[in-house]
Scaffold this motif. Structure first.
Motif, PDB file in Angstrom:
ATOM      1  N   TRP A  71       0.828  -1.205   0.000  1.00  0.00           N
ATOM      2  CA  TRP A  71       0.000   0.000   0.000  1.00  0.00           C
ATOM      3  C   TRP A  71       0.861   1.254   0.000  1.00  0.00           C
ATOM      4  N   TRP A  93       3.999   1.464  -0.939  1.00  0.00           N
ATOM      5  CA  TRP A  93       4.757   1.518  -2.192  1.00  0.00           C
ATOM      6  C   TRP A  93       3.887   2.085  -3.314  1.00  0.00           C
ATOM      7  N   TRP A  94       2.624   1.693  -3.335  1.00  0.00           N
ATOM      8  CA  TRP A  94       1.682   2.188  -4.345  1.00  0.00           C
ATOM      9  C   TRP A  94       1.445   3.685  -4.171  1.00  0.00           C
ATOM     10  N   LEU A  95       1.487   4.164  -2.921  1.00  0.00           N
ATOM     11  CA  LEU A  95       1.331   5.594  -2.643  1.00  0.00           C
ATOM     12  C   LEU A  95       2.626   6.369  -2.885  1.00  0.00           C
ATOM     13  N   ARG A  96       3.670   5.657  -3.326  1.00  0.00           N
ATOM     14  CA  ARG A  96       4.985   6.237  -3.610  1.00  0.00           C
ATOM     15  C   ARG A  96       5.692   6.736  -2.342  1.00  0.00           C
ATOM     16  N   GLU A  97       5.323   6.195  -1.206  1.00  0.00           N
ATOM     17  CA  GLU A  97       6.055   6.475   0.025  1.00  0.00           C
ATOM     18  C   GLU A  97       7.070   5.356   0.216  1.00  0.00           C
ATOM     19  N   ARG A  98       8.066   5.350  -0.666  1.00  0.00           N
ATOM     20  CA  ARG A  98       9.005   4.223  -0.746  1.00  0.00           C
ATOM     21  C   ARG A  98       9.864   4.103   0.520  1.00  0.00           C
TER      22      ARG A  98
END
Length: 238
Positions: free
Chosen positions: A94, A96-101
């Motif tokens: 979730w 990663w999908w939000l680009r909060e890597r």
């Protein structure tokens, strides 16, 4: 007329502020270390307490097969460490999908490192699990700390932290969907963490101090992880 030259004083480095998670992590680390020493040293009062509580709860488990069956389902499936790790994997995806890597990797590393530390401590302490003539459940490897309790604490603690970051205005009890979600998450986390610890002792596969050790170490990992992440984010912002 002489002109007065101005001298600029060197800039003093700002002292890093000790955050609440950092303070909590320090206290939890000390408590975990004290309990570890007592368990490793087989401190008599603690061993006596563990034996008395474990024996009494095991007697209840033998006398109440229905509750024992429900406890086994909860501890072996709902609150099992692999279930908790699967939840962590979902959270990772979730984020990663939000680009909060960075946050996603931080959660994954915290969960992974806590598992290795947990297994390393089990091997180092080498505490045997309770042995009963009429067992109602079974478990393998060493007892301290409880892997179920520690994994549940790490997973639920990190989940609450993430929810608090996403809905910061609602965690104080505000009305609305955010407040309802936060309160539901807190209740679910508390029930899971406390419940898995109680079932492990009730089913006779752990001593009470194993569970307390898992709770303390898990909470310590969460606090240190949060404090470290805040420090990294703050340094990046500067």
């Amino acid at each position: 007329m002489h002109s007065r030259s101005r001298t600029t004083s060197p800039t003093r480095p700002t002292r890093a502020r000790v955050t609440a998670p950092a303070r909590a992590g320090t206290v939890l680390a000390v408590l975990s270390a004290v309990l570890l020493i007592l368990v490793a040293g087989s401190w008599s009062p603690l061993m006596s307490f563990d034996g008395t509580v474990a024996e009494e709860l095991h007697r209840w488990a033998v006398d109440d097969p229905e509750l024992t069956r429900v406890s086994r389902v909860l501890t072996d499936w709902v609150w099992d460490p692999w279930t908790m790790r699967a939840l962590t994997a979902v959270i990772f995806g979730w984020l990663w999908w939000l680009r909060e890597r960075l946050l996603a990797l931080w959660i994954a590393v915290t969960s992974t490192v806590s598992t290795f530390v947990q297994q390393g401590l089990k091997s180092a302490v080498g505490r045997e699990r309770p042995q009963w003539p009429d067992p109602v459940d079974s478990a393998h490897y060493m007892a301290f700390p409880s892997g179920h309790a520690m994994t549940a604490m790490v997973t639920c603690g990190l989940l609450l932290w993430l929810l608090g970051r996403r809905i910061p205005g609602d965690t104080g009890g505000a009305r609305g969907v955010g407040g309802w979600l936060w309160r539901s998450a807190v209740v679910g986390a508390v029930v899971s963490v406390v419940g898995v610890g109680l079932t492990r002792v009730y089913l006779g596969v752990h001593w009470p101090s194993d569970v307390v050790g898992g709770w303390l170490l898990g909470a310590c990992f969460v606090a240190v992880s949060i404090a470290s992440y805040e420090r990294v984010v703050l340094s990046r912002a500067r």
